[in-house]
Structures are given as C-alpha cells and as structure tokens.
Motif scaffolding. Structure first.
Motif, mmCIF file in Angstrom:
data_model
loop_
_atom_site.group_PDB
_atom_site.id
_atom_site.type_symbol
_atom_site.label_atom_id
_atom_site.label_comp_id
_atom_site.label_asym_id
_atom_site.label_seq_id
_atom_site.Cartn_x
_atom_site.Cartn_y
_atom_site.Cartn_z
ATOM 1 N N ALA A 17 37.104 -58.879 62.723
ATOM 2 C CA ALA A 17 38.087 -58.148 62.432
ATOM 3 C C ALA A 17 39.306 -58.509 61.808
ATOM 4 O O ALA A 17 39.844 -58.109 60.652
ATOM 5 C CB ALA A 17 38.934 -57.429 63.851
ATOM 6 N N SER A 70 39.599 -52.393 64.465
ATOM 7 C CA SER A 70 39.530 -52.023 63.066
ATOM 8 C C SER A 70 39.171 -50.591 62.838
ATOM 9 O O SER A 70 39.637 -49.880 61.959
ATOM 10 C CB SER A 70 38.192 -52.778 62.414
ATOM 11 O OG SER A 70 38.545 -54.423 62.367
ATOM 12 N N THR A 113 42.159 -56.792 59.168
ATOM 13 C CA THR A 113 42.746 -55.858 59.957
ATOM 14 C C THR A 113 44.056 -55.643 60.451
ATOM 15 O O THR A 113 44.694 -56.932 60.713
ATOM 16 C CB THR A 113 42.000 -55.465 61.152
ATOM 17 O OG1 THR A 113 40.482 -55.341 60.743
ATOM 18 C CG2 THR A 113 42.163 -54.272 61.987
#
Ligand code: TPP
Ligand code: SF4
Ligand code: SF4
Ligand code: SF4
Ligand code: MG
Lengths: 296, 98
Positions: free
Chosen positions: A111, A74, A116
C-alpha cells in the motif's frame, strides 16, 4: 493548545479498564474528525467496536481480514478517488502490532509502495493480546508470553525503520501518556499527501501485568527510561519530539529497571538480561545522535 | 433466523448503529468509582477552565470538561487513571453499591 471536546467513541465499549489503545484511538479520532473512514483487522480494536448490529463509534469502520489492512485502505482510497471524495475524507488504517509487524506487513508494504493516500497507525501492545498474549515480532526482549514462557530471545522489530525504507513522506511515533504530542502529529499527518505511518506504544494492563491505574505512568516511564523514543521523520528529516528530546543525554534517562520492574511480563529477568537492555537502549540513542549530527 | 443465504446477505449488508454502552453498563465491571472532592479540584475551586486531566486521560471518555467535571458512573470502568493523573489528588476511588 487544547484537545477538542467532541468525542467519536461512545462510553461503554468492550475494551478492558485502563486500555491504552482505547485512549490512543480516542485522541486520534479527535484529531482527524468525523470525516474519517477507518479500516481495522482482527484485534482488540475490533472488539472495542462491538458486536453485530451495533457499534461504539460515530465514524464508519470497515472490518477487514487480518492480513489485508493495507490492501483494504488502497481499495477504499481508490473508491473515494473515483467518487471525487479523496480530499474530503481521511482514510485511517488502525491495526495491532501482530496485524502490522507480522501478519499485515506485506499488504502494508504494498500500500505504501503504491503511495496510497492514507494514515496507517499501529497501536503496539507488544503481543497478540486479543487471543491471550502470544508473542509477536514487536514483543520486546525478555518478555514472558504464553508462547515465550522463558522470555523472548530477540528484540522487537524496528517497524518505523522498515517503513522509512519505503521513502514515505511522514512517520511518527507516539504514546497516550503525551496526548498533545500524539494529537498534533495526527493533525499534521492529515494535511500531508501520500502514505503516513504511526507507531504508538500501547500499554495493556492484563497483557503487561500491572494495575490499570498505571497506564499513563508506565507509558511515561517508557519514555523517561529511553526505551520508547518519540520522534517524527518528515520527508527524510528526523526530529526528536519534545517529550523525548532531553533523553539524548544518557544521564537524564531513568534506569531501565524502573520500567521493567513495574510490569509482571518482565519478571524473573536476570542481571545479564538487564545489561542487554542497557546496551540496546544506548545503541538506539547513539544511532539517533549520529543521525541528528549528520543532518546539521 | 434460518441461516439461509438471504439471512447471511442481510448480515453482510447491515449498517451498524452507534450506541452508548455497546457493551452494556460497563460501570458494573468494578465496584470502586472515582469521587471528586470539589474543595480540592482546580476548576471547581477557582471557577476557571483549567486542568481537566481527568477528562484528558480517561480512556472511556466518561468525564465531562465542565466546571466541576462530572463522571458517568454507569459506564466508568473504575480503572483509576483519573485518580493517578489528578495533579492535586482531588480524586479518590470509593466503593459504590449497585
Ligand atoms: C487469519 C486470522 N488468524 C488468526 C485470527 C485470530 N486473531 C484475532 S485477533 C488476534 C490477535 C491480534 O493481535 P494484534 O494485531 O497484536 O492486536 P491486539 O489483539 O494485540 O490488539 C488473532 C491472532 C484471525 N482473526 N484471523
Ligand atoms: S487486552 Fe490490552 S489492548 Fe486488549 S482491550 Fe484489554 S487492555 Fe486493551
Ligand atoms: S476511573 Fe477510569 S474510566 Fe472511570 S472516570 Fe476515571 S479514568 Fe475514566
Ligand atoms: S484532574 Fe483533578 S484537579 Fe484536574 S479537573 Fe480533574 S479532578 Fe479537578
Ligand atoms: Mg497486539
């Protein structure tokens, strides 16, 4: 269709002879190309990259603490976005099964929940290999490790299912025994925006107890017995991949004993335990059959 | 190195240099090495760009995709996968002395 000739890993790495992970990584980098940034937690893959001062890959690699693979991805993606490079560079997180299904699961969940834009690949050698074969959440039932000397009592975690619950756009399973299938999946994942998850079975000669020459054939047996199922889930739509599609028919599957007997880690399994395996595999495929029927 | 703060910063900020044989001459890890029989190997025999299973499946990327395929024995770890995956059994593992 053929694989590109260009290599991104120099020969002479620290991986064992016949390492399944080394081949998976080689194929993945061929699909993703030079403009890839990799983040890797503690694992055999760390070791493959080498010691201080030198490394074995042509792509840039970030060595991140064990629990932080998802979070580091991320961060890398955010910094690329800040520099306007997010469409130019692919971010690839590559972690072992211990680093994915146990230690890094929280960071990974976070994430992908944030959406992401990256590819997360778990190479699953089904134990903590780099530290000498301790069981992980991804170790299969009956496997002897140094921490399960009598054989593991529970089945492996179905990690792709956990990722699916996050509603991500792409999930795929793979194995190096079918390199073109794996290559095509990475190629496709590269073009999809958002979080993409790969779970790749990674035969490991010393950890599984077989001759290094058999890495490809053991992986093929995993697919032919129905133990390892190759598929993709794209925007919620499940699709069996070509090498696995014929095994929807239980009569086409090879007996699971063939797979188990080829590896020392399954030695001393009782007939009762082998029966447990047959039920386990049948149930996995029944779920898939139901799912495919519901989709049609 | 004195392990001073400056030294540690140098380590953290270092750029790793990609090299062939990062782990040294990994060919010494095993005494058995693949040998390709050019009278059996498909591309060598036909002169056509086909097969290359030995190139495709080698985890170490030490086989070239050329006619005939060539193997970097200095780094080949002798796993024997190429021998297993050759469709016409053109590869045998042979003892090599260093
Ligand atoms: C926080 C932390 N705990 C433990 C370790 C020791 N350690 C290094 S690699 C490894 C095993 C990793 O297992 P897995 O993620 O399955 O990858 P594999 O080694 O099997 O490739 C362990 C326990 C570490 N480096 N950092
Ligand atoms: S222990 Fe297994 S996964 Fe690790 S480098 Fe060796 S073969 Fe590969
Ligand atoms: S023996 Fe293994 S490392 Fe050597 S060329 Fe064959 S597949 Fe590659
Ligand atoms: S796998 Fe066998 S036939 Fe195919 S290119 Fe290699 S040596 Fe020749
Ligand atoms: Mg592991």
């Amino acid at each position: 269709m053929d694989l590109p000739e260009e290599e991104f890993i120099y020969p002479g790495t620290r991986a064992c002879a016949g390492c399944g992970m080394a081949l998976i990584y080689r194929i993945a980098l061929k699909a993703l190309g030079a403009k890839t940034l990799v983040t890797v937690p503690a694992s055999c893959l760390t070791v493959l990259h080498g010691m201080q001062g030198f490394c074995s890959t042509k792509v840039s690699v970030y060595h991140t603490p064990f629990a932080t693979t998802g979070a580091s991805a991320s961060g890398i993606v955010a910094s690329l976005e800040d520099k306007g490079l997010e469409n130019e560079i692919t971010v690839l997180a590559f972690a072992g099964d211990g680093g994915t299904t146990d230690i890094g699961i929280q960071a990974l969940s976070g994430a992908v929940e944030r959406g992401t834009n990256f590819i997360y690949a778990c190479y699953d050698n089904e134990a903590y290999m780099n530290t000498g074969v301790q069981r992980s959440g991804s170790t299969p039932y009956g496997v002897k490790t140094t921490t399960t000397p009598e054989g593991k009592l529970s089945h492996k975690k179905d990690m792709p299912k956990i990722l699916e619950a996050h509603g991500i756009p792409y999930i795929a399973t793979g194995i190096a025994s079918y390199p073109l299938d794996l290559f095509e999946k990475f190629k496709k994942a590269r073009t999809i925006h958002g979080s993409k998850y790969f779970h790749i079975l990674s035969p490991c000669p010393p950890g599984w107890g077989y001759d290094p020459k058999d890495t490809i054939s053991i992986g093929r047996l995993a697919v032919q017995t129905g133990f390892w199922i190759l598929y993709e889930i794209e925007n919620g739509i499940f699709k069996l991949s070509k090498p696995s599609s014929r095994y929807l028919d239980p009569l086409k599957r090879k007996p699971i004993e063939e797979y188990l007997k080829a590896q020392k880690r399954f030695s001393e399994m009782t007939q009762q335990q082998i029966k447990v395996y047959k039920v386990y595999i049948d149930n996995m495929w029944k779920d898939i059959k139901r799912r495919i029927e519901c989709q049609n | 190195m004195k392990n001073s703060k400056k030294d540690y910063q140098k380590i953290l900020g270092s750029v790793q240099k990609p090299v062939l044989g990062e782990a040294g001459k990994t060919g010494t890890w095993s005494s058995k090495k693949p040998h390709i029989d050019l009278n059996t190997c498909i591309p060598a025999k036909s002169g056509k760009s086909s097969c290359f299973n030995c190139w495709l499946y080698c985890p170490e990327a030490v086989v070239t995709r050329t006619i005939p395929p060539q193997i970097d024995l200095i780094h080949c770890k002798g796993c024997g996968i190429c021998m297993e995956e050759c469709p016409v059994n053109a590869i045998t593992m042979e003892e090599v002395k260093y």
